[in-house]
Design a protein around this motif. Structure first.
Motif, PDB file in Angstrom:
ATOM      1  N   GLU A 179      -1.673  -0.575   3.855  1.00  0.00           N
ATOM      2  CA  GLU A 179      -1.678  -0.825   2.359  1.00  0.00           C
ATOM      3  C   GLU A 179      -1.358  -2.178   1.757  1.00  0.00           C
ATOM      4  O   GLU A 179      -2.099  -2.521   0.812  1.00  0.00           O
ATOM      5  CB  GLU A 179      -0.160  -0.086   1.975  1.00  0.00           C
ATOM      6  N   THR A 180      -0.868  -3.049   2.398  1.00  0.00           N
ATOM      7  CA  THR A 180      -0.725  -4.450   2.284  1.00  0.00           C
ATOM      8  C   THR A 180      -2.028  -5.128   2.187  1.00  0.00           C
ATOM      9  O   THR A 180      -2.360  -5.932   1.304  1.00  0.00           O
ATOM     10  CB  THR A 180       0.576  -5.191   3.313  1.00  0.00           C
ATOM     11  N   GLU A 218      -4.083  -5.592  -0.893  1.00  0.00           N
ATOM     12  CA  GLU A 218      -4.015  -6.616  -1.770  1.00  0.00           C
ATOM     13  C   GLU A 218      -4.863  -7.948  -1.665  1.00  0.00           C
ATOM     14  O   GLU A 218      -4.848  -8.750  -2.524  1.00  0.00           O
ATOM     15  CB  GLU A 218      -2.362  -7.132  -1.668  1.00  0.00           C
ATOM     16  N   PHE A 219      -5.266  -8.046  -0.186  1.00  0.00           N
ATOM     17  CA  PHE A 219      -6.110  -9.240  -0.118  1.00  0.00           C
ATOM     18  C   PHE A 219      -7.494  -9.245   0.142  1.00  0.00           C
ATOM     19  O   PHE A 219      -7.973 -10.103   0.380  1.00  0.00           O
ATOM     20  CB  PHE A 219      -5.400  -9.962   1.509  1.00  0.00           C
ATOM     21  N   LEU A 228       1.838   0.626   6.418  1.00  0.00           N
ATOM     22  CA  LEU A 228       2.393  -0.464   5.711  1.00  0.00           C
ATOM     23  C   LEU A 228       1.287  -1.674   5.645  1.00  0.00           C
ATOM     24  O   LEU A 228       1.146  -2.268   4.487  1.00  0.00           O
ATOM     25  CB  LEU A 228       3.705  -0.734   6.050  1.00  0.00           C
ATOM     26  N   SER A 229       0.854  -2.033   6.832  1.00  0.00           N
ATOM     27  CA  SER A 229      -0.028  -3.146   6.857  1.00  0.00           C
ATOM     28  C   SER A 229      -1.424  -2.708   6.193  1.00  0.00           C
ATOM     29  O   SER A 229      -1.918  -3.555   5.588  1.00  0.00           O
ATOM     30  CB  SER A 229      -0.210  -3.614   8.425  1.00  0.00           C
ATOM     31  N   ALA A 236      -1.513  -7.321   8.487  1.00  0.00           N
ATOM     32  CA  ALA A 236      -2.071  -7.161   7.386  1.00  0.00           C
ATOM     33  C   ALA A 236      -3.403  -7.785   7.390  1.00  0.00           C
ATOM     34  O   ALA A 236      -4.547  -7.357   6.714  1.00  0.00           O
ATOM     35  CB  ALA A 236      -1.196  -7.054   6.257  1.00  0.00           C
ATOM     36  N   SER A 266       4.328   0.893  10.723  1.00  0.00           N
ATOM     37  CA  SER A 266       3.904  -0.348  10.233  1.00  0.00           C
ATOM     38  C   SER A 266       2.510  -0.477  10.149  1.00  0.00           C
ATOM     39  O   SER A 266       1.770  -1.255   9.168  1.00  0.00           O
ATOM     40  CB  SER A 266       4.415  -1.615  10.928  1.00  0.00           C
TER      41      SER A 266
END
Lengths: 190, 135
Positions: free
Chosen positions: B78-79, B82-83, B75-76, B48, B72
């Motif tokens: 999407e994660t 956040e950063f 998911l990565s 991510a 993944s």
């Protein structure tokens, strides 16, 4: 939650993952892409190294560092899922509240529901036990029972879902590693 | 400035080959395409933080459209949101399009100067030619 307690928890979880690496990978080779044990072991090894290199100032910093390391180093879906669990835990004051916040993060990230044969099936019962005022040891027991209950289930999420009915008959690797996470908590957190 | 494209895959080789195939459509034209693929040690997996860095690198102010393979990678991606700084996150679109077909469609319209919404829409129509042919 003290920084020392959390560090002890993470160290014990890393040990358990390492000890059970082959078992987790074997479960994942039965119903997934055969990388869960190796991936989580690599991730937790990186977490311990990161905490060693720059000791976090407080519990929140420690949990954030753990989450950020896992989303980067694990490689598989368990990276974003366990990573989000720890990132969301960072905002809470007590272990039950933190684990609940983490669980909600996992639900939002993975969009799995109870019974989908995922880590949710071990994590949810553990949160429910803690919220009911039971001990961490009892929460670990609930997680282990949740893991065992995934055996007959048909996977509805992740790589295992491509297998359909053939995914029944094996414990879910994610629920199995989550049971280890709670076992580690029972051994290290008061 | 054009919309940036980001490719997220479990495999560096798969991502690079998909980009090579798509770039065939762009002779002599410039387009930023960043890749976040594979694990640090060259294995299969997604990171991510690497996705987040790739989005920042691809964003020249017009935003980015992110294409990914499966599991993944999604998911990565999407994660990774956040950063990102708020402004970059707001102009990032994660596309549900199939990686190869979506990427080819996306690069063509992005290089032509389309908006982020147009690029994402074109990626989303990526399967249409194949479906029409096999009907």
């Amino acid at each position: 939650m003290s920084t020392e307690e959390l560090q002890a928890w993470l160290r014990r979880f890393a040990e358990l993952v390492h000890e059970h690496k082959d078992e987790l990978t074997a479960l994942d080779s039965a119903i997934g892409d055969a990388d869960h044990g190796a991936n989580l072991d690599r991730g937790m090894t990186a977490v311990l190294a990161a905490l060693e290199e720059a000791p976090p100032a407080d519990a929140a910093a420690l949990l954030k560092k753990t989450g950020a390391t896992l989303v980067s180093k694990v490689g598989g879906a368990s990276g974003p899922l366990y990573g989000t669990l720890f990132l969301r835990m960072a905002g809470a004051d007590t272990f039950p509240a933190a684990l609940r916040a983490g669980y909600e993060g996992v639900l939002a990230r993975g969009k799995a529901e109870p019974g989908d044969k995922t880590m949710v099936d071990a994590l949810g019962p553990a949160c429910d036990a803690l919220d009911a005022g039971r001990s961490v040891a009892e929460a670990a027991q609930a997680a282990a029972e949740g893991r065992d209950a995934t055996v007959p289930l048909v996977a509805r999420k992740g790589r295992a879902s491509y297998l359909g009915e053939r995914s029944a008959g094996h414990a879910d690797p994610g629920a199995t590693s989550t049971a280890l996470l709670l076992q580690a908590a029972a051994e290290t957190l008061s | 400035m054009t919309v940036g494209i980001v490719v997220v895959s479990h495999s560096r080789a798969l991502a690079d080959a998909a980009v090579e195939l798509a770039r065939q459509m762009l002779p002599g034209r410039e387009l930023v395409v960043e890749v976040a693929a594979g694990t640090e040690d060259g294995g299969l997996g997604t990171d991510a933080m690497a996705v987040s860095a790739a989005i920042e690198a691809a964003d020249g102010g017009e935003g980015t459209v992110v294409l990914m393979d499966l599991g993944s990678a999604v998911l990565s991606a999407e994660t990774a949101l956040e950063f990102l700084p708020d402004d970059v996150r707001e102009r990032t679109t994660l596309s549900a399009a199939p990686l190869v077909e979506g990427l080819v469609g996306a690069v063509v319209v992005a290089a032509g100067g389309a908006t982020r919404e147009q690029v994402a829409a074109e990626a989303g129509r990526g399967l249409a030619p194949k479906e029409a042919q096999l009907r």
